[in-house]
Design an enzyme around this catalytic site. Sequence first.
Site, PDB file in Angstrom:
ATOM      1  N   GLN A  67       0.825  -1.209   0.000  1.00 18.31           N
ATOM      2  CA  GLN A  67       0.000   0.000   0.000  1.00 18.31           C
ATOM      3  C   GLN A  67       0.860   1.261   0.000  1.00 18.31           C
ATOM      4  O   GLN A  67       0.560   2.243   0.665  1.00 18.31           O
ATOM      5  CB  GLN A  67      -0.935  -0.007   1.208  1.00 18.31           C
ATOM      6  CG  GLN A  67      -1.908  -1.161   1.199  1.00 18.31           C
ATOM      7  CD  GLN A  67      -2.818  -1.163   2.419  1.00 18.31           C
ATOM      8  OE1 GLN A  67      -2.859  -0.221   3.203  1.00 18.31           O
ATOM      9  NE2 GLN A  67      -3.577  -2.240   2.574  1.00 18.31           N
ATOM     10  N   CYS A  68       1.923   1.227  -0.773  1.00 16.40           N
ATOM     11  CA  CYS A  68       2.909   2.309  -0.800  1.00 16.40           C
ATOM     12  C   CYS A  68       2.850   3.026  -2.148  1.00 16.40           C
ATOM     13  O   CYS A  68       2.460   2.436  -3.153  1.00 16.40           O
ATOM     14  CB  CYS A  68       4.297   1.697  -0.575  1.00 16.40           C
ATOM     15  SG  CYS A  68       5.666   2.854  -0.642  1.00 16.40           S
ATOM     16  N   GLY A  69       3.261   4.277  -2.159  1.00 10.20           N
ATOM     17  CA  GLY A  69       3.344   5.003  -3.422  1.00 10.20           C
ATOM     18  C   GLY A  69       4.358   4.386  -4.383  1.00 10.20           C
ATOM     19  O   GLY A  69       4.335   4.665  -5.579  1.00 10.20           O
ATOM     20  N   PHE A  70       5.241   3.535  -3.866  1.00 10.92           N
ATOM     21  CA  PHE A  70       6.253   2.871  -4.698  1.00 10.92           C
ATOM     22  C   PHE A  70       5.895   1.421  -5.004  1.00 10.92           C
ATOM     23  O   PHE A  70       6.709   0.693  -5.567  1.00 10.92           O
ATOM     24  CB  PHE A  70       7.616   2.933  -4.001  1.00 10.92           C
ATOM     25  CG  PHE A  70       8.167   4.327  -3.881  1.00 10.92           C
ATOM     26  CD1 PHE A  70       8.874   4.914  -4.926  1.00 10.92           C
ATOM     27  CD2 PHE A  70       7.963   5.071  -2.725  1.00 10.92           C
ATOM     28  CE1 PHE A  70       9.377   6.200  -4.821  1.00 10.92           C
ATOM     29  CE2 PHE A  70       8.462   6.364  -2.605  1.00 10.92           C
ATOM     30  CZ  PHE A  70       9.169   6.930  -3.665  1.00 10.92           C
ATOM     31  N   THR A  71       4.689   0.985  -4.642  1.00 13.98           N
ATOM     32  CA  THR A  71       4.299  -0.412  -4.835  1.00 13.98           C
ATOM     33  C   THR A  71       4.400  -0.844  -6.293  1.00 13.98           C
ATOM     34  O   THR A  71       4.691  -2.008  -6.588  1.00 13.98           O
ATOM     35  CB  THR A  71       2.872  -0.661  -4.287  1.00 13.98           C
ATOM     36  OG1 THR A  71       2.877  -0.384  -2.887  1.00 13.98           O
ATOM     37  CG2 THR A  71       2.412  -2.088  -4.505  1.00 13.98           C
TER      38      THR A  71
END
Length: 197
Positions: A67-71
């Site tokens: 659930q990360c902006g870098f996923t």
Amino acid sequence: MTVQTRFHAVILAAVAAALSTMGATTAMAASSATNAYNFTFQGIDGQPLPLSQFEGKVILVVNTASQCGFTSQYKGLQALWQSYRDRGLVVLGVPSNDFGGQEPGNADQIKDFCEVNYRIDFPMTDKTVVSGDGAHPFYRWASDEMGFLAKPRWNFHKYLVGPDGRLVSWFSTVTGPEADKVREAIEKLLPEKTPKS
């Protein structure tokens, strides 16, 4: 002081001593390690995942989160794995909830998320602590080996391990897995392509 109070004090002291010894033993194991092959993770399937099974290969160890902006870097990690696995690259995903609570799921949920959304088939560990005093021994060793700046500061931090098990380099979160400098570092460690006959 009652007998019960004294008993509790003795038990607490014994527990504290045991925890201190365990912590010191784990820290000594991390600091005395000579290479990555000395470490074992728990696989996402619940089985032991010793890094020694990848001896002679190049390993890109990446702490991940769903659930990360870098996923979306999962896509690049899978592409790297597909491009280089036949030449000896292993991409190892290490799900972690350390940064922003962005990996809240259990092993089954993480595995399903990765397979459904990114068709991930490279090896993955179970959810693992990668920062602070409770970090997995591999991460404590890597920090000791590569220095303070090389510690994971967020999800999708990358460590590159050479075929001899020694740490070669690290890449911060913002360096995507398909960045030229990542590919070049991997290429230097892999055997030459065998010409097609």
